[in-house]
Design a protein around this motif. Structure first.
Motif, PDB file in Angstrom:
ATOM      1  N   PRO A 188       0.724  -1.310   0.332  1.00 23.99           N
ATOM      2  CA  PRO A 188       0.276   0.385   0.139  1.00 23.99           C
ATOM      3  C   PRO A 188       1.002   1.234   0.281  1.00 23.99           C
ATOM      4  O   PRO A 188       0.468   2.386  -0.133  1.00 23.99           O
ATOM      5  N   ALA A 189       1.961   1.200  -0.111  1.00 21.08           N
ATOM      6  CA  ALA A 189       2.799   2.733   0.870  1.00 21.08           C
ATOM      7  C   ALA A 189       3.781   2.950  -1.120  1.00 21.08           C
ATOM      8  O   ALA A 189       3.161   3.865  -0.817  1.00 21.08           O
ATOM      9  N   LEU A 190       3.213   1.760  -1.890  1.00 16.96           N
ATOM     10  CA  LEU A 190       3.477   1.685  -3.133  1.00 16.96           C
ATOM     11  C   LEU A 190       3.117   2.387  -3.959  1.00 16.96           C
ATOM     12  O   LEU A 190       3.278   3.529  -4.856  1.00 16.96           O
ATOM     13  N   LEU A 191       1.854   1.829  -3.931  1.00 14.96           N
ATOM     14  CA  LEU A 191       0.516   2.501  -4.796  1.00 14.96           C
ATOM     15  C   LEU A 191      -0.287   2.278  -4.325  1.00 14.96           C
ATOM     16  O   LEU A 191      -1.364   1.440  -3.774  1.00 14.96           O
ATOM     17  N   ASP A 192      -0.975   4.010  -4.176  1.00 13.90           N
ATOM     18  CA  ASP A 192      -2.569   4.039  -3.785  1.00 13.90           C
ATOM     19  C   ASP A 192      -3.770   3.920  -4.427  1.00 13.90           C
ATOM     20  O   ASP A 192      -3.247   4.843  -5.959  1.00 13.90           O
ATOM     21  N   ASN A 193      -4.692   4.380  -3.854  1.00 15.83           N
ATOM     22  CA  ASN A 193      -5.650   5.283  -4.811  1.00 15.83           C
ATOM     23  C   ASN A 193      -5.549   5.827  -5.710  1.00 15.83           C
ATOM     24  O   ASN A 193      -5.768   6.781  -6.793  1.00 15.83           O
ATOM     25  N   GLY A 194      -4.876   7.223  -4.970  1.00 17.12           N
ATOM     26  CA  GLY A 194      -5.105   8.576  -6.059  1.00 17.12           C
ATOM     27  C   GLY A 194      -3.391   8.920  -7.159  1.00 17.12           C
ATOM     28  O   GLY A 194      -3.976   9.048  -7.808  1.00 17.12           O
ATOM     29  N   ARG A 195      -2.349   7.815  -6.482  1.00 18.58           N
ATOM     30  CA  ARG A 195      -1.616   7.336  -7.678  1.00 18.58           C
ATOM     31  C   ARG A 195      -2.551   6.661  -8.900  1.00 18.58           C
ATOM     32  O   ARG A 195      -2.010   6.535 -10.211  1.00 18.58           O
ATOM     33  N   ALA A 196      -2.772   5.177  -8.824  1.00 18.35           N
ATOM     34  CA  ALA A 196      -2.989   4.130  -9.630  1.00 18.35           C
ATOM     35  C   ALA A 196      -4.010   5.830 -10.486  1.00 18.35           C
ATOM     36  O   ALA A 196      -4.324   5.304 -12.022  1.00 18.35           O
ATOM     37  N   LEU A 197      -4.720   6.679 -10.215  1.00 19.12           N
ATOM     38  CA  LEU A 197      -5.994   6.982 -10.559  1.00 19.12           C
ATOM     39  C   LEU A 197      -5.419   7.725 -11.417  1.00 19.12           C
ATOM     40  O   LEU A 197      -6.055   8.260 -12.196  1.00 19.12           O
ATOM     41  N   ALA A 198      -4.335   8.511 -11.034  1.00 17.59           N
ATOM     42  CA  ALA A 198      -3.417   9.621 -11.813  1.00 17.59           C
ATOM     43  C   ALA A 198      -3.145   8.717 -13.154  1.00 17.59           C
ATOM     44  O   ALA A 198      -3.069   9.821 -13.944  1.00 17.59           O
ATOM     45  N   VAL A 199      -2.102   7.851 -13.165  1.00 24.26           N
ATOM     46  CA  VAL A 199      -1.871   6.615 -13.904  1.00 24.26           C
ATOM     47  C   VAL A 199      -2.758   6.886 -14.897  1.00 24.26           C
ATOM     48  O   VAL A 199      -3.016   6.579 -16.083  1.00 24.26           O
ATOM     49  N   TYR A 200      -4.151   6.034 -14.603  1.00 25.19           N
ATOM     50  CA  TYR A 200      -5.395   5.342 -15.280  1.00 25.19           C
ATOM     51  C   TYR A 200      -5.875   7.094 -16.408  1.00 25.19           C
ATOM     52  O   TYR A 200      -6.246   6.773 -17.018  1.00 25.19           O
ATOM     53  N   SER A 201      -5.492   8.060 -15.633  1.00 31.16           N
ATOM     54  CA  SER A 201      -5.981   9.203 -15.713  1.00 31.16           C
ATOM     55  C   SER A 201      -5.343   9.311 -17.327  1.00 31.16           C
ATOM     56  O   SER A 201      -5.604  10.189 -18.067  1.00 31.16           O
ATOM     57  N   VAL A 202      -3.532   9.579 -16.983  1.00 27.27           N
ATOM     58  CA  VAL A 202      -2.974   9.519 -17.922  1.00 27.27           C
ATOM     59  C   VAL A 202      -2.695   8.602 -19.349  1.00 27.27           C
ATOM     60  O   VAL A 202      -2.546   9.516 -20.306  1.00 27.27           O
ATOM     61  N   LEU A 203      -2.812   7.761 -18.736  1.00 27.50           N
ATOM     62  CA  LEU A 203      -2.835   5.768 -20.327  1.00 27.50           C
ATOM     63  C   LEU A 203      -4.731   6.419 -20.476  1.00 27.50           C
ATOM     64  O   LEU A 203      -4.871   6.466 -21.673  1.00 27.50           O
ATOM     65  N   THR A 204      -5.522   7.254 -20.078  1.00 26.03           N
ATOM     66  CA  THR A 204      -6.919   7.580 -20.932  1.00 26.03           C
ATOM     67  C   THR A 204      -6.905   8.883 -21.421  1.00 26.03           C
ATOM     68  O   THR A 204      -7.019   8.985 -22.941  1.00 26.03           O
ATOM     69  N   ALA A 205      -5.835   9.995 -21.770  1.00 25.67           N
ATOM     70  CA  ALA A 205      -5.503  10.564 -22.629  1.00 25.67           C
ATOM     71  C   ALA A 205      -5.119  10.699 -23.288  1.00 25.67           C
ATOM     72  O   ALA A 205      -5.353  10.595 -24.492  1.00 25.67           O
ATOM     73  N   LEU A 264      -5.084  20.240 -26.559  1.00 26.59           N
ATOM     74  CA  LEU A 264      -5.797  19.640 -24.776  1.00 26.59           C
ATOM     75  C   LEU A 264      -5.360  19.047 -23.970  1.00 26.59           C
ATOM     76  O   LEU A 264      -5.537  19.419 -22.322  1.00 26.59           O
ATOM     77  N   GLY A 265      -4.305  18.296 -23.578  1.00 29.46           N
ATOM     78  CA  GLY A 265      -3.521  18.033 -22.335  1.00 29.46           C
ATOM     79  C   GLY A 265      -3.073  19.160 -21.456  1.00 29.46           C
ATOM     80  O   GLY A 265      -2.907  18.783 -20.186  1.00 29.46           O
ATOM     81  N   ILE A 266      -2.337  20.235 -21.865  1.00 27.48           N
ATOM     82  CA  ILE A 266      -2.099  21.422 -20.984  1.00 27.48           C
ATOM     83  C   ILE A 266      -3.903  21.899 -20.831  1.00 27.48           C
ATOM     84  O   ILE A 266      -3.935  22.217 -19.334  1.00 27.48           O
ATOM     85  N   ARG A 267      -4.946  21.972 -21.193  1.00 22.25           N
ATOM     86  CA  ARG A 267      -5.876  22.642 -20.800  1.00 22.25           C
ATOM     87  C   ARG A 267      -6.720  21.930 -19.766  1.00 22.25           C
ATOM     88  O   ARG A 267      -6.925  22.147 -18.730  1.00 22.25           O
ATOM     89  N   TYR A 268      -7.144  20.600 -20.564  1.00 23.29           N
ATOM     90  CA  TYR A 268      -7.182  19.453 -19.028  1.00 23.29           C
ATOM     91  C   TYR A 268      -6.349  18.969 -18.590  1.00 23.29           C
ATOM     92  O   TYR A 268      -5.701  17.987 -20.373  1.00 23.29           O
ATOM     93  N   PRO A 269      -5.278  18.620 -17.977  1.00 23.10           N
ATOM     94  CA  PRO A 269      -4.145  18.109 -17.708  1.00 23.10           C
ATOM     95  C   PRO A 269      -4.393  16.528 -17.752  1.00 23.10           C
ATOM     96  O   PRO A 269      -5.497  16.228 -17.403  1.00 23.10           O
ATOM     97  N   PHE A 270      -3.140  15.898 -17.694  1.00 20.40           N
ATOM     98  CA  PHE A 270      -3.775  14.211 -18.245  1.00 20.40           C
ATOM     99  C   PHE A 270      -3.876  13.283 -17.049  1.00 20.40           C
ATOM    100  O   PHE A 270      -3.960  13.023 -16.543  1.00 20.40           O
ATOM    101  N   PRO A 271      -3.308  13.849 -15.630  1.00 20.21           N
ATOM    102  CA  PRO A 271      -3.536  13.175 -14.122  1.00 20.21           C
ATOM    103  C   PRO A 271      -4.978  12.860 -14.056  1.00 20.21           C
ATOM    104  O   PRO A 271      -5.627  12.699 -13.211  1.00 20.21           O
ATOM    105  N   GLU A 272      -5.313  14.224 -14.084  1.00 21.95           N
ATOM    106  CA  GLU A 272      -7.267  14.278 -14.206  1.00 21.95           C
ATOM    107  C   GLU A 272      -8.244  14.327 -15.500  1.00 21.95           C
ATOM    108  O   GLU A 272      -9.291  14.350 -15.324  1.00 21.95           O
TER     109      GLU A 272
END
Length: 489
Positions: free
Chosen positions: A68-85, A127-135
């Motif tokens: 859990p110290a390596l990967l929490d839900n916030g980090r996982a969601l950020a990666v998911y958001s970047v890969l979605t973008a 688009l990545g600047i206006r709507y940041p990749f991690p979000e």
């Protein structure tokens, strides 16, 4: 983390791997082809959709549970958001650039093509600047304006790419080549449009129960793999061919190589006699015409010797060693033999003095000889043959060979570059000349095109890169892999 239903993680991983394998094999089929390269890039972008689902819903929970110290839900969601973008912003621009190469736009508009390629990715970056990749995931779920922009953005690029693909298919008259091109277009358009039509409208209009319909791409990928196998087992596909051939595996003789060696040896002996006779005629005659004829014989014999030496060193492959060649000297030197032989043909060279072309002198000389001879025969040995050299503003220079003959054949003109295809009835024509020209231009990283002239006759356009690739420069200077390997020997 799991808040969506769809295929199990193992199937998503399988989809990703299948996409990687399919497009990697296509790339390996012809690594120098821009179409193959961008087909691979499109495939990588397509694969991100399935990969992010597997990571977020299957692999990340497994990691979070154990570390859990390596990967929490916030980090996982950020990666998911970047890969979605990534596929949202860059998949359809990559598809559009592949369509540009598919329609040969780099040859039709060489000066603006690089700018079109670069600018195609600018909207995605903005688009990545206006709507940041991690979000991206947040905007996905909460901002319909964002989704409307992304839908419109992808629809425009996908529609433009489709128009280019369809237009190129419409222009193709050769049924065999058309089947190949149709398969290539289907390879990238089907998964692309399926993703657009099942993902974005569903999420934009809030259709429930269909959020994971895009995962049906697994079935499409399986079908495309079957189509790929069918193509490579029959006519070959994008540089790959699988063929079963029975041969005597315990026989060490290589019949083809021995045949080539035998022919080369026989010709070498005869060429040496021809050269000896030509030298004697040239040295003993005071007749200027006879001396000139002897010079033509000697030059032709020398070119045959150089060609045979190339076969000995490189086999049947076309080894290209480009250098800066004086264009005017190359054209006039090649035409000199024709001017004496065809007095009723008017020859004209349009090239500024001092202009240089990056090419293999001897290979291009043979190409010019082939094309000059074809043009002269098409004119019935009467008319005007013009050689024009221009340096474009882009990355290519162009040699134009213009004649006043009968033009290109009315039907199946797209087949003129195929081996053994000829419209001439004489037994002396094997249909290998234009095929050889095409192989030489491809070895240079260029291309050859043919078209009818509005005023009558045909035009052959030879495109050459104006700069040598870095890999070729290093190879020529012996610095490609180990610059110091030969020092001190």
């Amino acid at each position: 983390m799991r808040d969506g239903e769809g295929l199990p993680g193992e199937f998503l991983l399988l989809t990703t791997v299948l996409i990687w394998l399919l497009f990697a094999v296509i790339y390996i089929g012809n690594r120098k082809s821009k179409i193959n390269q961008w087909c691979l890039i499109c495939g990588l972008f397509y694969s991100v959709g399935a990969l992010k689902e597997y990571l977020y819903y299957t692999l990340f929970p497994w990691i979070a549970e154990r570390a859990p110290a390596l990967l929490d839900n916030g980090r996982a969601l950020a990666v998911y958001s970047v890969l979605t973008a990534v596929p949202y912003y860059f998949a359809t621009p990559a598809l559009f650039i592949m369509a540009l190469y598919f329609s040969r736009m780099e040859l039709r508009c060489p000066s603006v093509f690089p700018w079109i390629s670069i600018l195609s990715f600018v909207p995605g970056i903005l688009l990545g600047i206006r709507y940041p990749f991690p979000e991206t995931r947040y905007y996905q779920l909460n901002d319909k304006t964002y989704y409307g922009i992304v839908i419109l953005y992808n629809l425009v690029f996908a529609a433009a790419a489709t128009v280019l693909f369809v237009t190129a298919l419409h222009r193709e008259n050769n049924p065999k080549i058309k089947r190949q091109k149709l398969a290539i277009a289907s390879l990238v358009l089907l998964p692309g449009w399926f993703t657009i039509l099942t993902t974005m409208p569903v999420q934009f209009f809030g259709v429930t129960g269909a959020e994971k319909a895009w995962q049906g791409n697994l079935l499409i990928i399986v079908v495309l793999i079957l189509v790929w196998f069918y193509m490579v087992l029959n006519d070959g596909f994008m540089g790959s061919r699988l063929k079963h051939e029975t041969y005597k595996w315990d026989q060490e003789e290589r019949l083809m190589s021995r045949t080539v060696d035998m022919v080369r040896h026989m010709l070498k002996n005869q060429i040496s006699k021809i050269e000896w006779c030509a030298r004697n005629i040239e040295s003993r005659t005071e007749d200027g015409d006879m001396a000139e004829y002897a010079g033509i014989i000697r030059r032709s014999a020398r070119r045959m010797t150089e060609f045979l030496s190339g076969i000995r060193e490189n086999g049947m492959e076309t080894a290209c060693r480009p250098e800066a060649v004086e264009a005017l000297e190359l054209f006039r030197g090649t035409l000199s033999d024709f001017e004496k032989r065809y007095p009723e043909v008017s020859f004209e060279v349009q090239c500024e003095s001092g202009k240089k072309i990056l090419c293999d002198r001897e290979l291009v000389r043979e190409v010019l000889v082939n094309l000059f001879q074809n043009s002269i025969e098409a004119m019935g040995e009467k008319g005007r043959l013009t050689v024009r050299y221009t340096e474009g503003r882009g990355r290519l220079s162009c040699i134009r060979i213009l004649d006043t003959g009968c033009g290109l054949p009315g039907q199946n003109r797209e087949q003129i570059f195929l081996p053994y295809y000829t419209t001439k009835e004489s037994e002396n024509h094997w249909g290998m000349g234009l095929y050889y020209c095409q192989k030489v231009l491809e070895a240079h990283g260029g291309s050859i095109r043919a078209k009818d002239r509005p005023e009558g006759g045909a035009a052959f356009l030879l495109f050459f890169p104006r700069k040598r690739k870095k890999k070729e420069r290093n190879r020529q200077h012996g610095t490609e892999e180990n610059p110091g390997a030969d020092r001190g020997r």
